[in-house]
Enzyme design. Sequence first.
Site, PDB file in Angstrom:
ATOM      1  CB  SER A  57      -0.916   0.020   1.236  1.00  8.18           C
ATOM      2  OG  SER A  57      -0.159   0.142   2.423  1.00  8.18           O
ATOM      3  CB  ILE A  59       5.302   5.668  -0.347  1.00  8.10           C
ATOM      4  CG1 ILE A  59       4.721   7.051  -0.050  1.00  8.10           C
ATOM      5  CG2 ILE A  59       6.636   5.809  -1.088  1.00  8.10           C
ATOM      6  CD1 ILE A  59       5.561   7.898   0.874  1.00  8.10           C
ATOM      7  CB  SER A 183      10.843   9.917   7.567  1.00  8.98           C
ATOM      8  OG  SER A 183      10.017  10.909   8.141  1.00  8.98           O
ATOM      9  CE1 TYR A 209       8.190   5.515   9.920  1.00  5.08           C
ATOM     10  CE2 TYR A 209       8.825   7.832   9.936  1.00  5.08           C
ATOM     11  CZ  TYR A 209       8.394   6.712   9.255  1.00  5.08           C
ATOM     12  OH  TYR A 209       8.193   6.773   7.883  1.00  5.08           O
ATOM     13  CE  LYS A 213      11.474   5.303   7.896  1.00 10.13           C
ATOM     14  NZ  LYS A 213      11.557   4.458   6.689  1.00 10.13           N
ATOM     15  CB  THR A 244       0.516   6.637   2.979  1.00 10.26           C
ATOM     16  OG1 THR A 244       1.027   6.905   4.309  1.00 10.26           O
ATOM     17  CG2 THR A 244       1.393   7.326   1.947  1.00 10.26           C
TER      18      THR A 244
END
Length: 325
Positions: A57, A59, A183, A209, A213, A244
């Site tokens: 799903s 990107i 990100s 997260y 990244k 998204t």
Amino acid sequence: MARSFDAARWLDFVLDRTIAPGYSRVGFVARHRCWPDDDPRPGAMHGSTALVTGANSGIGEAIAAALVGLGATVLLGVRDPERGERARREIQAADPNTEVSVARCDVADLGSVTECAATLAETLPRLDVLVHNAGVLPDERVETADGHELTLATHVLGPLLLTELVAPLMGAAADPRVIFVASGGMYTQPLAVDDPEFRDGQYRGATAYARTKRMQVALTGPLAEHYAPQGISVHSMHPGWADTPGIAAALPRFRRLTRPLLRTPAQGADTAVWLAATAQTPPSGRFWHDRRTRPEHYLRRTHYTDENVRRLYQYCCRAAGLQVS
């Protein structure tokens, strides 16, 4: 012509430094007007094979669909084969003659990564492009079966292991490229050299997260150096703010406030697709956004030394079960 070029460069710089406009669909549309219409050229990926993780799903699916549209044979590396099959049908619905298949690969599970790589070695003569897109943003600290914090395992350890295991396949390609989908959130975080597993302090999924990244971007240079003898280039990029399913689930308030400005998944995927398919190999070891290299730091407190990167690289290699070089 020179004045027009200078104006475009200045606009790009302003968009980048003001963050919100540059990361939104406004920034994408403004920059897109300056890009050549034939880059990547039609059919640029004909005869090439690409593996895109997290491609069920958002990107990841958009990257896979774009590479298929450029002629590539694409494998959707997914944790859930049923969701992967649904994405495969959606991509092939646009062109039934395209070659898309599902490869089970839970990148947070080192055993699953090893099994996937072994299957690829048995079935593929070569691998031209590897896109590390799979991502997670957990509500609380979770450890994998291997004993690693989930975001570290998903964004760093699994990708390191997968890259190393498929390196022989990529070395057989003419112009192999590895791409990390990072990100812009990483700009807020320093390199967590002393606590990569996020065992200290109050755990927040969004922070974990962004930290991992940041690690992807910091390790792009060492990985580029490591794989240079095999002719494999390594790149990292960030997609800006894209609408998204992952954003909707993990950051519903952010999505509600910014939805009119969010990029489409295809717009977020554009730089990863360009890195994979542009005719001239982009310089290895760089960090990209909207088809241009970007600074790795905007805040003084996020800067780190080469020794910091070396220590993190060695820890992550050991944690992934790789021999430290």
